[in-house]
Design a protein around this motif. Structure first.
Motif, mmCIF file in Angstrom:
data_model
loop_
_atom_site.group_PDB
_atom_site.id
_atom_site.type_symbol
_atom_site.label_atom_id
_atom_site.label_comp_id
_atom_site.label_asym_id
_atom_site.label_seq_id
_atom_site.Cartn_x
_atom_site.Cartn_y
_atom_site.Cartn_z
ATOM 1 N N ILE A 589 -7.626 -9.062 1.216
ATOM 2 C CA ILE A 589 -6.595 -8.084 1.587
ATOM 3 C C ILE A 589 -5.214 -8.718 1.805
ATOM 4 N N ASP A 593 -2.086 -7.518 -0.381
ATOM 5 C CA ASP A 593 -0.872 -6.943 0.216
ATOM 6 C C ASP A 593 0.372 -7.660 -0.297
ATOM 7 N N TYR A 594 0.315 -9.001 -0.383
ATOM 8 C CA TYR A 594 1.454 -9.754 -0.908
ATOM 9 C C TYR A 594 1.725 -9.348 -2.358
ATOM 10 N N ILE A 596 1.081 -6.541 -3.804
ATOM 11 C CA ILE A 596 1.650 -5.189 -3.846
ATOM 12 C C ILE A 596 3.144 -5.240 -3.530
ATOM 13 N N ARG A 597 3.506 -6.050 -2.528
ATOM 14 C CA ARG A 597 4.926 -6.157 -2.149
ATOM 15 C C ARG A 597 5.760 -6.843 -3.221
ATOM 16 N N ALA A 606 -2.287 -0.420 -5.560
ATOM 17 C CA ALA A 606 -2.557 0.435 -4.399
ATOM 18 C C ALA A 606 -3.952 1.042 -4.510
ATOM 19 N N ARG A 609 -6.442 -1.542 -3.604
ATOM 20 C CA ARG A 609 -6.525 -1.762 -2.157
ATOM 21 C C ARG A 609 -7.363 -0.700 -1.478
ATOM 22 N N GLN A 613 -10.642 -1.492 0.752
ATOM 23 C CA GLN A 613 -10.847 -1.013 2.110
ATOM 24 C C GLN A 613 -12.149 -0.239 2.233
#
Length: 684
Positions: A589, A593-594, A596-597, A606, A609, A613
């Motif tokens: 995760i 997240d990195y 995605i940014r 997304a 992710r 989850q």
């Protein structure tokens, strides 16, 4: 008004003249010093200078050793191991001090004990960063260790590792060296501190130029020959005692330096070849005073040449009864007792032969006793008992050629054992506290350590060349080393300085890649990583090669190191994919997240992710619901939708293990094996 007293006025003028006469030379010297500095005369002798390729880094100044050598031709340089000017939070910085063994001669690069330690710590503590900076030099001794310690202490070391003592007599400033300024350690250390002055450097240069005019060939030969002023230092002689006291005084000062800053010091005792190296110098025995020795020793040698060990032993014993201080006689008795299996006598004879050797390239046992005494008197010091470990791994408990290449330098197995002994000392002192499941064992280290064949062979060729020169040509048997294979040819060129180490590694890497030998290619890259631990590109390169080899765990380790040094979308993508493939969605995760940014790919991360989850939530209840095939199928489906086929297959098979007739799980496994597509509802 009262007149001035002529006598007082005269005394006043006299005092002024005296002050001026004293001050003028100092003013002239100060002006000369300023002028020399203005025109950049001499050398910058600071321990560390800025790294040319990155101003945020420091490294060992190549000129730092020049402070300790009168003849700059003899000055040596050390490793290039940059470290950050500002120590990053969580970093453990370890400095290493010593001489040629400490720097890893004859391998220098990844054969040295600190590189074995560096590799092991990196894998035992993957989340922690260790800076291990080796400041060792060849041909130096405790004077250099003390000088470096005084400067290095201000650079935030968390620990210091020390291995030194063999060069105490003939290393720079040693009592038996051509590179000396006197025999009193306090006087020598005071002069060494002043050598940063340009005037002192000018004086030394002028002295050396004048000396070279009358040297008459003194600069010929190897550095080892040039450094030796007196080839005979008798045991317990005045010069011998001065060398011992020099070591004691300097090393006591070294430990005091670190004690004041409460820096832990791990100092090793010394090892050398006692069983398989004849003494270099046995002093002649006065046949008038000891006629029985001369006669019996000659008879014993004759019997030894005739291979009559029984008679040789008898006459060597008789010779030793009349004169006990002959180095070679004690050595031969050690050899003969070794053949007879008399362990206690073997140790005594070999140790005595080493101590009596007139050419002091091996530290006497007394220096190991001093190391023990110094550790006992300093609460911040810890003994690293390399001698005991080497003896344990040596036949009869006497160290010989199975661990030592010539007189004092270990082979690769020896350097590995040294690293393990330091590692265990760090553990015992609780400087490191590895978790059992994460710790790299010594056996695994020996199996995994990336020492390329070229490095190993290069060391063998260097030693073979060394044995042909003084003083080894008479003390050791000569080796015949072939030069036939690709590795042998490159190693031979490297050992004879026809190519640099970097060129040798580049040639080897290209050779292995062309032949699709990815395992050896990765070993080359990992050896380059140890040389350049701040180069993110090398970690990425090793990770990709690990992928070619199917070594996902090693690929993950190297991608993580690369990401820590230089975060990027591509590295983050590799990391979250690998974590998912290895069924570690929680660890995936942060990298997801990195990514995605910093998404530069257009992928719908997304959605991935959301699926990750879902898997994390399903796995959270899995231990208490381990017989729920529906949960297993849902995890398999989620993994499949994010194209994690390994994860999907793993969980579909788990569902089948609960119910071999589960049609939905069976259909999913079949489709995954065939590479087909499955409707999302099939696993629900």
């Amino acid at each position: 008004m009262t007149g001035t007293d002529p006598k007082k006025a005269k005394r006043g003028r006299t005092l002024v003249f005296k002050i001026i006469s004293v001050a003028v030379p100092f003013c002239l010297l100060a002006l000369l010093e300023c002028g020399l500095r203005l025109f950049h005369y001499g050398h910058d002798l600071r321990l560390f200078i800025e790294y040319p390729e990155d101003k945020n880094l420091l490294y060992l100044n190549p000129d730092a050793s020049k402070r300790y050598f009168i003849n700059q031709k003899n000055a040596t340089t050390g490793n290039v191991e940059p470290f950050r000017k500002t120590k990053a939070p969580g970093t453990r910085r370890i400095f290493v001090l010593g001489e040629s063994t400490t720097i890893g001669y004859p391998y220098f690069h990844n054969g040295s004990f600190h590189r074995w330690l560096q590799y092991r710590l990196a894998r035992t503590f993957p989340e922690q960063h260790f800076e291990i900076v080796n400041l060792a030099l060849t041909a130096v001794n405790s004077y250099t260790v003390l000088g470096f310690a005084r400067e290095m202490v201000d650079y935030q070391p968390d620990a210091v590792l020390i291995y030194t003592g063999h060069n105490e007599y003939y290393g720079a400033m040693g009592v038996g060296s051509t590179e000396q300024l006197g025999g009193n350690p306090a006087w020598v250390n005071a002069l060494l501190r002043m050598r940063s002055l340009k005037i002192m450097q000018l004086g030394a240069d002028l002295y050396q130029k004048m000396r070279s005019v009358y040297a008459d060939g003194q600069n010929d030969g190897t550095r080892m020959q040039r450094m030796v002023a007196g080839q005979g230092i008798p045991y317990q002689s005045e010069l011998y005692r001065r060398g011992v006291e020099q070591f004691r005084s300097n090393m006591h000062a070294v430990l005091d330096v670190f004690s004041r800053k409460r820096i832990p010091v791990f100092i090793s005792n010394l090892v050398s070849n006692e069983r398989d190296l004849r003494p270099f110098v046995s002093f002649p025995v006065d046949s008038t005073r000891f006629p029985d020795f001369t006669r019996n020793y000659k008879v014993a040698v004759d019997y030894l040449k005739a291979a009559d060990s029984l008679q040789a032993y008898h006459y060597f014993k008789k010779a030793a009864e009349s004169y006990k201080a002959h180095a070679l006689c004690n050595y031969y008795l050690g050899k003969l007792e070794f053949a007879r299996g008399n362990v206690q006598a073997v140790r005594e004879y070999f140790s005595k032969a080493k101590d009596l050797d007139g050419l002091r390239f091996r530290a006497p046992q007394e220096m190991n006793a001093i190391v023990g005494q110094l550790v006992a008197s300093h609460s911040n010091a810890h003994l690293v008992d390399v001698q005991a470990v080497f003896e344990t791994h040596s036949p009869g408990g006497v160290i010989g050629s199975e661990l030592i290449l010539e007189h004092v330098h270990p082979d690769l197995k020896g350097y590995a054992l040294m690293s393990d002994t330091f590692y265990e000392a760090l553990k015992k002192a609780r400087f490191i506290q590895p978790e059992a499941h994460q710790e790299m064992s010594f056996a695994k280290l020996q199996q995994s350590m990336p020492v390329p064949a070229i490095d190993s062979l290069g060391g063998i060729y260097k030693i073979a060349n060394l044995k042909k020169s003084w003083p080894f040509n008479a003390a050791l048997e000569q080796d015949s080393v072939p030069v036939e294979t690709f590795e042998e040819r490159v190693a031979f060129d490297l050992a004879h300085r026809r190519i640099t180490w970097e060129t040798a590694m580049d040639q080897a890497y290209n050779h292995y890649i062309e032949r699709k030998n990815y395992r050896e290619a990765r070993k080359i890259v990992e050896s380059l990583i140890l040389e350049n631990p701040l180069d993110a590109a090398l970690y990425n390169q090793s990770a990709m090669l690990s992928g070619q080899l199917g070594d996902e765990r090693n690929a993950l380790f190297n991608f993580q190191k690369a990401f820590h040094l230089a975060p990027s979308f591509e590295t983050a993508r590799y990391l979250f994919v690998l974590h998912l493939k290895m069924d570690e969605p929680e660890n995936a995760i942060p990298y997801l997240d990195y990514a995605i940014r910093n998404n530069t790919s257009g992928l719908n991360l997304a959605a991935v992710r959301t699926l990750v989850q879902e898997v994390v939530a399903l796995r959270a209840g899995f231990p208490s619901d381990s017989l729920n095939a529906s949960v297993l199928r849902r995890i398999a489906a989620a993994y499949y939708q994010m194209d994690n086929r390994d994860g999907a297959l793993r969980y579909a098979r788990k569902a089948l293990s609960l119910n071999a007739g589960d049609a939905e799980a069976l259909r999913l496994v079949t489709m995954l094996r065939q590479g087909g597509h499955v409707q999302a509802t099939a696993a629900h």
